[in-house]
Structure formats: C-alpha cells, structure tokens
Design an enzyme around this catalytic site. Structure first.
Site, mmCIF file in Angstrom:
data_model
loop_
_atom_site.group_PDB
_atom_site.id
_atom_site.type_symbol
_atom_site.label_atom_id
_atom_site.label_comp_id
_atom_site.label_asym_id
_atom_site.label_seq_id
_atom_site.Cartn_x
_atom_site.Cartn_y
_atom_site.Cartn_z
ATOM 1 N N ARG A 90 -16.793 1.684 56.901
ATOM 2 C CA ARG A 90 -16.222 2.129 55.624
ATOM 3 C C ARG A 90 -17.094 3.265 55.092
ATOM 4 O O ARG A 90 -18.295 3.085 54.873
ATOM 5 C CB ARG A 90 -16.220 0.974 54.633
ATOM 6 C CG ARG A 90 -15.897 1.361 53.211
ATOM 7 C CD ARG A 90 -15.960 0.148 52.274
ATOM 8 N NE ARG A 90 -15.624 0.507 50.918
ATOM 9 C CZ ARG A 90 -16.481 0.500 49.903
ATOM 10 N NH1 ARG A 90 -17.732 0.121 50.070
ATOM 11 N NH2 ARG A 90 -16.091 0.855 48.702
ATOM 12 N N HIS A 134 -15.914 7.497 45.597
ATOM 13 C CA HIS A 134 -17.106 6.677 45.384
ATOM 14 C C HIS A 134 -18.046 7.485 44.485
ATOM 15 O O HIS A 134 -19.135 7.860 44.867
ATOM 16 C CB HIS A 134 -17.749 6.330 46.735
ATOM 17 C CG HIS A 134 -18.710 5.174 46.684
ATOM 18 N ND1 HIS A 134 -18.600 4.057 47.493
ATOM 19 C CD2 HIS A 134 -19.805 4.960 45.938
ATOM 20 C CE1 HIS A 134 -19.591 3.218 47.259
ATOM 21 N NE2 HIS A 134 -20.344 3.742 46.313
ATOM 22 N N GLU A 179 -15.285 0.596 42.883
ATOM 23 C CA GLU A 179 -15.955 0.084 41.681
ATOM 24 C C GLU A 179 -15.675 0.910 40.414
ATOM 25 O O GLU A 179 -16.586 1.509 39.824
ATOM 26 C CB GLU A 179 -17.474 0.002 41.903
ATOM 27 C CG GLU A 179 -17.867 -0.887 43.059
ATOM 28 C CD GLU A 179 -19.379 -1.086 43.187
ATOM 29 O OE1 GLU A 179 -20.128 -0.597 42.328
ATOM 30 O OE2 GLU A 179 -19.799 -1.747 44.154
ATOM 31 N N TYR A 305 -22.488 -8.872 44.736
ATOM 32 C CA TYR A 305 -23.952 -8.895 44.826
ATOM 33 C C TYR A 305 -24.558 -10.119 44.154
ATOM 34 O O TYR A 305 -25.487 -10.709 44.658
ATOM 35 C CB TYR A 305 -24.541 -7.601 44.230
ATOM 36 C CG TYR A 305 -24.249 -6.425 45.143
ATOM 37 C CD1 TYR A 305 -25.076 -6.136 46.223
ATOM 38 C CD2 TYR A 305 -23.098 -5.648 44.979
ATOM 39 C CE1 TYR A 305 -24.786 -5.097 47.106
ATOM 40 C CE2 TYR A 305 -22.804 -4.614 45.854
ATOM 41 C CZ TYR A 305 -23.655 -4.342 46.914
ATOM 42 O OH TYR A 305 -23.357 -3.327 47.792
ATOM 43 N N GLU A 369 -18.416 -4.705 50.341
ATOM 44 C CA GLU A 369 -19.872 -4.550 50.207
ATOM 45 C C GLU A 369 -20.494 -5.903 49.911
ATOM 46 O O GLU A 369 -20.000 -6.652 49.055
ATOM 47 C CB GLU A 369 -20.241 -3.619 49.041
ATOM 48 C CG GLU A 369 -19.992 -2.157 49.281
ATOM 49 C CD GLU A 369 -20.454 -1.291 48.112
ATOM 50 O OE1 GLU A 369 -21.363 -1.721 47.368
ATOM 51 O OE2 GLU A 369 -19.882 -0.210 47.951
HETATM 52 O O1 IFM Z 1 -25.342 1.440 46.407
HETATM 53 C C1 IFM Z 1 -24.363 0.799 45.657
HETATM 54 C C2 IFM Z 1 -22.986 1.263 46.093
HETATM 55 O O2 IFM Z 1 -22.857 2.645 45.987
HETATM 56 C C3 IFM Z 1 -21.925 0.625 45.241
HETATM 57 N N1 IFM Z 1 -22.092 -0.806 45.162
HETATM 58 C C4 IFM Z 1 -23.404 -1.328 44.896
HETATM 59 C C5 IFM Z 1 -24.421 -0.697 45.809
HETATM 60 C C6 IFM Z 1 -25.828 -1.243 45.493
HETATM 61 O O3 IFM Z 1 -26.186 -0.957 44.182
#
Ligand code: IFM
Length: 461
Positions: A90, A134, A179, A305, A369
C-alpha cells in the site's frame, strides 16, 4: 482457519493462529514519508513542504526533501518486499507530483514514476494498493482555502480520475483518503500537522469536505471501472475509565462515527452534529452531500494503533484536536507504551474489528496500518527489535480472534515497510520493519521483517 495449541518438548505451549485462505499480507508507506525528490521532475510544493520548512513545526527541522529516497530506490525497495514474500504493498500517490498546481495541468513525469513503481511491483508478484491522499495537499490549494474550502473536494475527484486513467489498467484497489480525522483535526484544529491551522470551525468544514472529496472521487473511480474502492480511517475504541459512558460516546462520535456513519450509512450522528453546530454551524453541509459521500465501498481500511481512554472531568478544557470535549480528560496511558508514548493494547484491535463488522456488516475490512515505533539500534548487520515482534504478534493474534468472532477481515498491512519521516517527529520515530540509515540510505531488514516473512509464508503464527 484454525487455532490450536502445539506443545513440543522443552518449549512453552505456543498457540497457532492460521488465517483464512487468501488473507492478504503486506506493508504500507506514504508518499511524503518516503519518496524524497521533493523538487524533481516537476513536483510542486505540498502543505508538508511548507510546514516542515517553517521553524519549530517539525523536530530538528527535518523535512521530507530526501526521506528514504524511495523515488530513486523504488526498485530496491520492491525487491525487498518480494524477498519478504509480501503479497501487497500500500503506497500513496503524491497529488503535487501529478497535478502540481492542485488543479489544471497534469505533470506526466509524476505519473511516470507511479507507472514504473506499479510495473515493478507486478513484475515481482506484489499487488499494488493505491491511496490517493495521504496528507500532501498541493500548496496552491491550501492558499485557496485548503480542505476548509468546498472546491478542494471537486479538485480531489478530478485528480483521482487522472491517476486512475494512468494506473487503472493494473491497479485493482483504490483508497481515496488516508485518515481524514488526522488531516482535518491535527491539520486545522490543533495545528500539530500541516497546514498548522488552529480553527475548530475550519476543522469541521475540512472533515466534511474530505468526506465529500471521498464521495466524489469514489463516484469517478467507479465510473471509470475501478474494481475496488476503499476508504481508510484511523479508528480507536474509546473506553471510559470512570464507569460512565457519556464521555466515551462523545469522543467516539468525534473520532470514529464522524467518518463511519456518513461514508457507510449516509448520515452524520446526531450527537456529532450538536458539536459541529456549536463550532461554526452546519451551513457547509449542503443538501445532497450525504448522498454523494455514501458510496458503495468494497473495503474499509482500518489504521489501528491504540485505544483511547477518557474520563469525566468537570472544568477540564477541550483537548486541542477534539473540539467539544470540555469536561473530559484524555487519560494518560497506563501500562507499556511504544516510543510514541502510545499504549500497547492488542485487545483494542479485536474489539474494534468485531464492532465494525457488527455495526457496518456490508463492508469488508482490511487493516491498512498497524505497527509501532521503538528506539531501534543496529547491531552490525542486525536490528534486534523484539519489542516490535511482540507488538505485531499480539496484534495479529487479536486480528485472528476477531475473525473467529465474526469480523470480515480480509488482510493486514504492517505500518511501515521502512523507517520514514514521522510527520512532526521527523526521523526520530522508527516504525519500519526495515531499518533505514538516513545518512547512507542503507536498508537493513529488522528481526521483525524476518519474523513477518515467516508469518506470511505460513499464513499465520
Ligand atoms: O506515520 C503515520 C501514518 O502516516 C498514518 N498513520 C499513523 C502512522 C504513525 O503515526
């Protein structure tokens, strides 16, 4: 899918977790974080070029000017992916490389780069997953109001069509946004990210226009024959630690349902609208917008996360990126954390995936992610990142448990393939499974990369 306990003499019991056939294993990156070549071949400036060059915005004045030099080393990086056995990669397309002014003239040289990258991936058996946005908005569009301006949504859809026209014969899966919460609320409310504005009303307008851009782009991608259309959200289960519910519900509305409900149900949550009404009003939400935003989606990308812990705290001011959270405290993390200070809690991924498939059963799920920053240090040719292996192992087991509980999870993409430019933290936070020596650009697969290769090979743990 199977889960069983294997015991061999002298070893602790190790539960096996085998994923469904066809489960997609891969890794993710983003353009500004890895490409470098910021002024080459006609690329225009993005809001991150401007922001990172503004003193005091990014740690130690780091910028993405060179980053991982992926623009020139992409073939080496694709070979690395193939060596790791990754099925999917990705990456995001830099809008300012393709349409440097944000709207108008197309830069063929910019498209050529992604053309070469896609061909290289396919030649190595790695499936490209494209993300169109992004966070690197062309600076001329920010100068015209950025995402707080409605026209940006239309320009985004035009740009999406341009990229699809060039790559659509080889790319199946098209993600519009990465995001949008971060883009809107760190970019336009707390000012921690580009463009660095601190205006809650602008942030709510930006969130809506990002969603509108998603809907318009999804329509144009679909009309052009895109096989799969997706949207990636950063989602976090919100847990109220004092036994109440109201604070968790309100923060869940801001962080999660503000994006899930319009995209997947065609309406904003009522509790969210009450907050928006108090921050600049609802005038930017025009008749018909929600029909545009509510497009059929093949995949919902989930960036997970950590969970978010809150409690009721009368008198507490609103947290900077969360307008409307007066009287709510965001609790400091308890227990182990990553180098970002983020709590390590795989159970949040399980509960999130199960909730999503329960509340939005029509859409397939893809973890786009998940990963962690740790203070990795090379030891000769090796990087021993046991903490990252443990993190990934825990989260994959959580993902496996979620599938067993009914979540329609189709794949997992680790964040990130490479150490890279971690936004306001510059190069100080390392999320990669491949170590980058930013002085020499040497790539060293960390122990986690070698471990992940085995996971991919076995389709499980
Ligand atoms: O590095 C970032 C990414 O660009 C978007 N999601 C979270 C990651 C870690 O902070």
């Amino acid at each position: 899918m199977t889960e069983q306990t294997i015991t061999t003499t002298g070893e602790a019991a190790a539960p096996r977790a085998v994923f469904p056939d066809g489960f997609v294993w891969g890794a993710a990156t983003a353009s500004y974080q890895i490409e470098g070549a910021a002024t080459e071949d006609g690329r225009g400036p993005s809001i991150w070029d401007t922001f990172s060059k503004t003193p005091g915005k990014v740690a130690d004045g780091h910028t993405g000017d060179v980053a991982c030099d992926h623009y020139h080393r992409y073939a080496d990086d694709v070979r690395l992916m193939a060596d790791l056995g990754l099925a999917a990669y990705r990456f995001s397309v830099a809008w300012p490389r393709v349409v440097p002014g944000g709207t108008g003239a197309v830069n063929a040289a910019g498209l050529d780069f992604y053309d070469r990258l896609v061909d290289e991936l396919l030649a190595h058996g790695v499936t490209p997953y494209v993300t169109l946005y992004h966070w690197d908005l062309p600076q001329p569009l920010e100068d015209a109001g950025g995402w707080a301006a409605r026209d940006t949504a239309r320009h985004f859809a035009d740009y999406a069509a341009v990229v699809h026209e060039r790559l659509g014969d080889r790319v199946r899966t098209w993600t519009t946004l990465n995001e949008p919460w971060v883009a809107a609320f760190l970019g336009y409310c707390s000012g921690e990210h580009a463009p660095g504005r601190r205006d809650p009303a602008a942030a709510f307008r930006a969130a809506h226009h990002l969603l509108l851009g998603h809907g318009l782009a999804a329509q144009s991608l679909r009309a052009a024959g895109a096989a799969e259309v997706a949207l990636t959200l950063n989602l976090s289960p919100v847990v109220q630690t004092d036994g109440g519910e109201d604070a968790a519900r309100l923060v869940d509305g801001l962080l999660n349902r503000q994006f899930l409900d319009p995209a997947l149900r065609g309406r904003y949550p009522e509790d969210l609208l009450e907050i928006v009404a108090r921050h600049g009003g609802l005038g930017h939400i025009k008749d018909g917008d929600l029909d545009v935003i509510h497009q059929p989606l093949d995949l919902l990308g989930i960036n997970y996360y950590n969970p978010t812990h809150v409690s009721a705290a009368p008198g507490q001011p609103a947290a900077p990126p969360f307008p409307g959270t007066e009287d709510i405290r965001f609790d400091p993390p308890a227990g182990p954390t990553t180098a970002m200070g983020w709590p390590i809690d795989p159970s949040g991924l399980e509960s999130l995936l199960v909730r999503l498939s329960r509340d939005y059963p029509e859409v397939g799920l893809l973890v786009t992610e998940n990963g962690a920053a740790f203070d990795d240090r090379p030891d000769g040719d090796r990087v021993r990142d046991d903490d990252r292996v443990a993190f990934l192992d825990g989260h994959l087991r959580a993902a496996h448990a979620a599938i067993a509980a009914g979540a329609d999870l189709r794949g997992y993409l680790v964040w990130s393939l490479l150490d890279n430019f971690e936004w306001a933290f510059g190069y100080h936070k390392r999320f990669g499974i491949v170590y980058i020596d930013f002085e020499t650009q040497r790539r060293v697969p960390k122990d986690s990369a070698l471990w992940y290769r085995e996971v991919v090979r076995r389709n499980g743990l």
